[in-house]
Design an enzyme around this catalytic site. Sequence first.
Site, mmCIF file in Angstrom:
data_model
loop_
_atom_site.group_PDB
_atom_site.id
_atom_site.type_symbol
_atom_site.label_atom_id
_atom_site.label_comp_id
_atom_site.label_asym_id
_atom_site.label_seq_id
_atom_site.Cartn_x
_atom_site.Cartn_y
_atom_site.Cartn_z
ATOM 1 N N LYS A 120 89.429 55.318 43.320
ATOM 2 C CA LYS A 120 88.437 54.609 42.502
ATOM 3 C C LYS A 120 87.634 53.639 43.367
ATOM 4 C CE LYS A 120 91.368 55.298 38.470
ATOM 5 N NZ LYS A 120 92.530 54.797 37.731
ATOM 6 N N ASP A 172 95.766 56.256 43.585
ATOM 7 C CA ASP A 172 94.825 56.383 42.461
ATOM 8 C C ASP A 172 93.770 55.265 42.550
ATOM 9 O OD1 ASP A 172 94.144 57.369 39.614
ATOM 10 O OD2 ASP A 172 94.571 55.244 39.285
ATOM 11 N N GLY A 183 105.033 57.024 28.947
ATOM 12 C CA GLY A 183 104.043 58.055 29.257
ATOM 13 C C GLY A 183 102.886 57.555 30.113
ATOM 14 N N GLU A 242 103.567 59.026 35.821
ATOM 15 C CA GLU A 242 104.028 60.410 35.956
ATOM 16 C C GLU A 242 105.493 60.411 36.386
ATOM 17 O OE1 GLU A 242 101.894 62.949 35.467
ATOM 18 O OE2 GLU A 242 100.189 61.614 35.181
ATOM 19 N N VAL A 290 93.073 64.428 28.730
ATOM 20 C CA VAL A 290 91.648 64.070 28.672
ATOM 21 C C VAL A 290 90.834 65.176 27.976
ATOM 22 C CG1 VAL A 290 89.587 63.470 30.014
ATOM 23 C CG2 VAL A 290 91.828 62.610 30.724
ATOM 24 N N ILE A 345 86.017 52.198 30.344
ATOM 25 C CA ILE A 345 85.181 51.027 30.658
ATOM 26 C C ILE A 345 83.861 51.493 31.266
ATOM 27 C CG2 ILE A 345 85.022 48.871 31.983
ATOM 28 C CD1 ILE A 345 88.085 48.954 32.256
ATOM 29 N N GLY A 355 88.507 54.482 33.281
ATOM 30 C CA GLY A 355 88.680 55.210 32.015
ATOM 31 C C GLY A 355 87.494 54.987 31.087
ATOM 32 N N GLU A 382 81.318 58.970 34.828
ATOM 33 C CA GLU A 382 81.628 57.639 34.283
ATOM 34 C C GLU A 382 83.131 57.438 34.066
ATOM 35 O OE1 GLU A 382 79.258 54.933 33.404
ATOM 36 O OE2 GLU A 382 81.260 54.111 33.609
ATOM 37 N N GLY A 389 94.140 56.872 29.341
ATOM 38 C CA GLY A 389 94.500 57.284 27.977
ATOM 39 C C GLY A 389 93.517 58.285 27.425
#
Length: 405
Positions: free
Chosen positions: A200, A196, A182, A185, A11, A131, A129, A124, A298
């Site tokens: 969120k 995860d 990729g 993990e 990132v 969006i 990601g 954000e 990504g």
Amino acid sequence: MKIAVMGYGTVGSGVVEVIETHRDVIAKRIGGESLELQYILDLRDFPDDPHSDKFTKDFNDILNDPEIKVVAEAMGGVNPAFDFTMKLLKAGKAVVTSNKELVAQKGLELLKAAEEGNTNYLFEASVGGGIPIIRPMAQCLAGNNIEGVAGILNGTTNFILTKMIEEDMSFETALKLAQDNGYAEKDPTADVEGHDACRKVCILASLAFGKHVYPNQVATEGISNISLEDVSYISSVNGVIKLLGQIKYIDENRIAAFVSPAVVYNGSQLASVRDVFNAILVRGDAVGDVCFYGRGAGKLPTASAVVADMVDCAKHVDRRKIFGWGEGEEDYVVDYKSTIEMPFYVRAKMSENQVKTIFHNVKFLSRKGQPSDEVAFITDCMTENKLMKKLENAEVLNIIKVTNY
Ligand code: HSE
């Protein structure tokens, strides 16, 4: 305006790339001033990187530089990101982040620190990601009571489920493919077991209803229990299995929030979300359903959202945006198992007659190669506790929630 980036992984390096490749358009959007990269904080060495003169291993270089006004935190994890972010905010520097774990666990404290420092803490990129979802929830849907949210919030698990649904691939093979590509993990636990997505959900629920929801308040189940048999039964009724984060408003003092696999019928906007894509459906009482779709992970998609927050901070450098939520409460997130009624998919070693004596009204499903001692069916609406009571003597193979989104 001078800026710093903390963490030069996927990132962080994407943020640097977007700032450089979009220099002119960013300057126009800020009102003439560009974002000037001054420091990259990372403990690793990047000797061949074109920005080698910008690297520092010392956080104090950023903290003590009065010219740095905006910092992007892309370090991930709670520590030392929490400590660094606190210090920056208290010093009056705006911080933006993609770090969902940090916002889910420590968002309230960091928002308070931003208030103390009369600055902004924006995130954000922490959900979905690239969006746009945080700003739309906080601003564009401000005229609604939010009734519920359902989201495909994790790209890795959506990729795995898509391979299982469309290519009849086993969970293990699809996970290996996700790792080879990729997406997942080496240790895929946080994605596969729903952690995860849980983080969120915490951020979306906190934002939607104004009280901090913590990860330990959100019942979380992953997808490792989903088999190709379940996929096949559910496809016979034109449905697909998705890992959903769901949030439901109950009343002023209570919400439900949970992460689990869920049956979504084709026709729902969520059913057609494939591969690593994410989508978040928000149900407002004035607007109805709105759906936000795009790349949930990504390098460049996530950097897109981080840089947008930096632009926003640069435009509001002397103004604090009123944004965030208040304290959470222990009983605020209810036990959904005794509260929320929904239909369930059940696969069990039983006969149809045994099922009929327990349930008044079910829809039986079938699949190719179905063993004679196996049934699968969809129940009427009921709580999960009531379902479990009915099935207490049955040999249950799997249970999956059925969503109405
Ligand atoms: N591992 C996450 C995913 C990355 O697969 O969606 C974004 O949080």
